[in-house]
Design an enzyme around this catalytic site. Structure first.
Site, mmCIF file in Angstrom:
data_model
loop_
_atom_site.group_PDB
_atom_site.id
_atom_site.type_symbol
_atom_site.label_atom_id
_atom_site.label_comp_id
_atom_site.label_asym_id
_atom_site.label_seq_id
_atom_site.Cartn_x
_atom_site.Cartn_y
_atom_site.Cartn_z
ATOM 1 N N ASP A 95 6.274 -2.588 -2.116
ATOM 2 C CA ASP A 95 6.269 -1.121 -2.210
ATOM 3 C C ASP A 95 5.908 -0.644 -3.623
ATOM 4 O OD1 ASP A 95 6.544 0.969 -0.449
ATOM 5 O OD2 ASP A 95 8.723 1.023 -0.455
ATOM 6 N N ASN A 154 9.965 4.834 -8.275
ATOM 7 C CA ASN A 154 10.201 3.642 -9.096
ATOM 8 C C ASN A 154 11.300 2.713 -8.580
ATOM 9 O OD1 ASN A 154 12.062 5.583 -9.729
ATOM 10 N ND2 ASN A 154 12.037 5.191 -11.928
ATOM 11 N N SER A 230 10.453 14.273 -11.294
ATOM 12 C CA SER A 230 10.075 14.767 -12.614
ATOM 13 C C SER A 230 10.768 16.104 -12.901
ATOM 14 C CB SER A 230 8.563 14.955 -12.667
ATOM 15 O OG SER A 230 8.192 15.927 -11.715
ATOM 16 N N GLU A 251 18.242 14.554 -10.726
ATOM 17 C CA GLU A 251 18.062 13.407 -11.631
ATOM 18 C C GLU A 251 16.605 13.425 -12.064
ATOM 19 O OE1 GLU A 251 20.101 11.544 -12.982
ATOM 20 O OE2 GLU A 251 21.906 11.825 -11.787
ATOM 21 N N GLU A 382 6.804 12.803 -21.377
ATOM 22 C CA GLU A 382 7.206 11.589 -20.675
ATOM 23 C C GLU A 382 5.948 10.865 -20.181
ATOM 24 O OE1 GLU A 382 9.042 11.872 -16.775
ATOM 25 O OE2 GLU A 382 10.523 10.380 -17.350
ATOM 26 N N GLY A 455 18.517 17.334 -16.024
ATOM 27 C CA GLY A 455 19.180 17.374 -14.727
ATOM 28 C C GLY A 455 20.509 18.075 -14.669
HETATM 29 P P1 NDP Z 1 7.839 13.713 -8.629
HETATM 30 O O1 NDP Z 1 8.636 14.783 -9.250
HETATM 31 O O2 NDP Z 1 6.376 13.837 -8.562
HETATM 32 O O3 NDP Z 1 8.324 13.504 -7.109
HETATM 33 C C1 NDP Z 1 9.676 13.248 -6.785
HETATM 34 C C2 NDP Z 1 9.878 13.470 -5.293
HETATM 35 O O4 NDP Z 1 9.844 14.878 -5.011
HETATM 36 C C3 NDP Z 1 8.784 12.836 -4.419
HETATM 37 O O5 NDP Z 1 9.364 12.360 -3.217
HETATM 38 C C4 NDP Z 1 7.874 14.014 -4.180
HETATM 39 O O6 NDP Z 1 7.075 13.850 -3.045
HETATM 40 C C5 NDP Z 1 8.871 15.143 -4.006
HETATM 41 N N1 NDP Z 1 8.342 16.480 -4.233
HETATM 42 C C6 NDP Z 1 7.258 16.850 -4.955
HETATM 43 N N2 NDP Z 1 7.130 18.204 -4.958
HETATM 44 C C7 NDP Z 1 8.158 18.694 -4.224
HETATM 45 C C8 NDP Z 1 8.598 20.013 -3.877
HETATM 46 N N3 NDP Z 1 7.947 21.101 -4.272
HETATM 47 N N4 NDP Z 1 9.717 20.144 -3.119
HETATM 48 C C9 NDP Z 1 10.405 19.049 -2.718
HETATM 49 N N5 NDP Z 1 10.044 17.782 -3.009
HETATM 50 C C10 NDP Z 1 8.936 17.596 -3.762
HETATM 51 O O7 NDP Z 1 8.291 12.374 -9.359
HETATM 52 P P2 NDP Z 1 7.680 10.916 -9.220
HETATM 53 O O8 NDP Z 1 7.817 10.435 -7.821
HETATM 54 O O9 NDP Z 1 6.352 10.920 -9.869
HETATM 55 O O10 NDP Z 1 8.724 10.076 -10.087
HETATM 56 C C11 NDP Z 1 8.653 9.989 -11.459
HETATM 57 C C12 NDP Z 1 9.608 10.974 -12.101
HETATM 58 O O11 NDP Z 1 10.921 10.776 -11.609
HETATM 59 C C13 NDP Z 1 9.679 10.804 -13.603
HETATM 60 O O12 NDP Z 1 9.669 12.046 -14.247
HETATM 61 C C14 NDP Z 1 11.028 10.144 -13.802
HETATM 62 O O13 NDP Z 1 11.568 10.348 -15.060
HETATM 63 C C15 NDP Z 1 11.842 10.730 -12.707
HETATM 64 N N6 NDP Z 1 12.966 9.864 -12.394
HETATM 65 C C16 NDP Z 1 14.228 10.257 -12.734
HETATM 66 C C17 NDP Z 1 15.303 9.430 -12.518
HETATM 67 C C18 NDP Z 1 16.700 9.849 -12.857
HETATM 68 O O14 NDP Z 1 17.614 9.294 -12.294
HETATM 69 N N7 NDP Z 1 16.919 10.783 -13.752
HETATM 70 C C19 NDP Z 1 15.125 8.079 -11.952
HETATM 71 C C20 NDP Z 1 13.764 7.792 -11.589
HETATM 72 C C21 NDP Z 1 12.714 8.651 -11.832
HETATM 73 P P3 NDP Z 1 5.597 13.226 -3.270
HETATM 74 O O15 NDP Z 1 5.773 11.970 -4.035
HETATM 75 O O16 NDP Z 1 5.135 12.990 -1.902
HETATM 76 O O17 NDP Z 1 4.844 14.268 -4.025
#
Ligand code: NDP
Length: 485
Positions: A95, A154, A230, A251, A382, A455
């Site tokens: 994955d 991740n 993010s 988070e 980031e 967060g």
């Molecule tokens: P994203 O913010 O792009 O996406 C996170 C999730 O939200 C995905 O499942 C995404 O779907 C979904 N999403 C996107 N837009 C919306 C919306 N408008 N409404 C509801 N859901 C939505 O993050 P990434 O997947 O790129 O992950 C990386 C980020 O996550 C980094 O910034 C990292 O720092 C953060 N992170 C934080 C952690 C913590 O515990 N603080 C741990 C791990 C990562 P889709 O992917 O289909 O767009």
């Protein structure tokens, strides 16, 4: 040709796999080879409806079980995950592309830890008795209701359980949407929960892009949203949830500082900086990507870091010797490469790496910049890849001010052998999760989460119980009602 990891269907709802091929196609690519390993479909309105209705319905009877009964099921699921650790780790590697050397120890195992820990706590989720003379009051800790979990790419297995385990322990149900980049692992968790005896519908998994997440968040039946993603997505999800006055856990991302003083043990500091930047190919939210090194030890620190970075074993993630895998996707590789280009263009010194590794997958070299200054793009944004930025500093007050000069506040670390200084410095760091002479430890017993733009709320530990339950207060009058009317 058969796809390597094709699940039975895209979604898992009400205890079974279900498909709706009308949904947009999600192609699952193995990041190490670029090979297509599964094809899934994004949830259609019909699938979203089924998932929410089933979870809404299932929650009521789930909440009526005693905490011990709920906990027993979670602990059984934890045992099954441990028994299948290798199979689940291989799937996590397909994955995400993270090396098996990591996934065998970190992903399914931390998911199992969460189910075991919250399963153990489930029977102890209680309120309090408040004596008030003859009268008294009591509080109950009740479930919030139907929770939505949305994951980043991740740590797909871990995120599915860090959200699911406390939610279920408290008597909630959950609809979980993984990132469309890593759709496979959460389905297995849903399947294992059923095998462990969970009632149908308390943990449903549906696939989808951001639009599916947005629909879940805005649905009036949903009572709580827990997002890992993010900072930018966090703002959208938080504001949408606010319109429905929904409880949230956010988070989000970070740009965390790691401060190394000249009295630190250099080998440990280098190990900490390695873990803070290169683990999971740098795709970790809490990474200490701004490494502040006291000027007098900068050269020796960099020399040792690069000597050790040269020996990192990069390659096939399925080979257990491999320590460093590809980026999760071509898009993420290109984002990271564009940051590397900006670092060079803005005058940072490229001290190590910085190149794409030619292969069919999305590999880039572990990368180190030195002479980074606070206003550079790589110092502020980031990157979410294996790019470490090294800054020089002279004294404690200066470095604390610079470390805090960010809108984010997920994590921070300090390496020093002066115990007083260690505590003094972490006390002043504007970060939710700090480390002294260590970096990125995240055991389930310890609260994890950020402050400032990183967060709201905490995952893991007893703190997560507060975020997946709410208080009900009951006042009990023992005598007559004394009314002036
Ligand atoms: P994203 O913010 O792009 O996406 C996170 C999730 O939200 C995905 O499942 C995404 O779907 C979904 N999403 C996107 N837009 C919306 C919306 N408008 N409404 C509801 N859901 C939505 O993050 P990434 O997947 O790129 O992950 C990386 C980020 O996550 C980094 O910034 C990292 O720092 C953060 N992170 C934080 C952690 C913590 O515990 N603080 C741990 C791990 C990562 P889709 O992917 O289909 O767009």
């Amino acid at each position: 040709m058969a796809l390597k990891c094709q699940p039975t269907a895209s979604h898992f709802i009400d205890g079974e796999y279900i498909e709706d091929t009308d949904g947009k196609i999600i192609e699952c690519i193995y990041p190490a080879t670029g090979e297509k390993i599964a094809k899934l479909h994004s949830a259609t309105p019909k699938i979203i409806e089924m998932a929410l209705e089933s979870a809404k319905h299932a929650q009521k009877s789930w909440a009526k079980l005693s905490g011990t009964e709920r906990g027993r099921i979670l602990r059984k699921a934890s045992d099954i995950i441990r028994e299948r650790n290798r199979e689940l780790s291989v799937l996590e590697t397909y994955d995400t592309g993270k090396p098996l050397q990591e996934t065998l120890y970190v992903d399914a195992t931390s998911a199992a830890d969460a189910l075991e820990y919250f399963g153990g706590l489930a029977g102890s989720i209680t309120g309090e008795h408040i004596p008030l003379g003859e009268d008294w009051a009591y509080t109950k800790r009740i479930p919030i209701g139907l929770c939505v979990g949305i994951g980043a790419w991740n740590y797909p297995t871990q995120i599915a359980c860090w959200k699911g385990a406390p939610a279920l322990a408290c008597g909630n149900s959950m609809v979980f949407k993984p990132s469309e980049m890593t759709p496979l692992c959460a389905l297995k968790i849903a399947e294992i929960l059923i095998e462990a005896g969970a009632p149908k519908g308390i943990y449903n998994v549906i696939q989808g892009y951001g639009d599916v997440g947005a629909k879940l968040v805005s649905d009036p039946r949903v009572d709580k949203v827990s997002l890992t993603g993010s900072a930018e997505t966090g703002k959208k999800v938080y504001s949408s949830a606010a319109l429905g006055m929904k409880n949230v856990t956010m988070e989000l991302g970070g740009k965390s500082p790691l401060i190394i003083f000249d009295d630190a043990d250099i080998e440990n500091a280098v190990s900490g900086a390695m873990l803070a930047n290169m683990y999971s190919t740098g795709q970790v939210c809490s990474n200490g990507t701004r490494v502040f090194v006291q000027s007098s030890i900068k050269e020796v620190f960099l020399k040792r870091f690069i000597e050790r970075a040269t020996k990192i074993i990069i390659g096939d993630p399925m080979d257990e010797e491999t320590q460093f895998g590809p980026m999760v996707s071509e898009k993420q590789r290109d984002i990271v490469m564009s940051f590397i280009e900006k670092g060079k263009a803005e005058g940072a010194t490229l001290a190590f790496g910085g190149n794409i590794i030619e292969s069919s997958g999305w590999f880039i070299e572990p990368t180190v910049f030195s002479d980074v200054t606070d206003e550079m793009t790589i110092a502020k944004e980031e990157i979410f890849g294996p790019v470490m930025s090294v800054f020089d500093f002279e004294n404690e007050d200066e470095v604390i001010a610079r470390a805090n000069d960010t809108d984010l506040g997920l994590a921070g670390g300090v390496f020093t052998n002066d115990i007083k200084r260690a505590h003094r410095v972490v006390d002043q760091l504007e970060a939710g999760t700090c480390f002294i002479n260590s970096y990125n430890d995240a055991p389930v017993e310890v609260p994890f989460g950020g402050i400032k733009g990183s967060g709201v709320g905490r995952e893991n530990s007893k703190a997560a119980i507060e975020h997946f339950s709410q208080l009900k207060t009951v006042y009990v009058r023992m005598g007559n009602v004394d009314s002036p009317y």
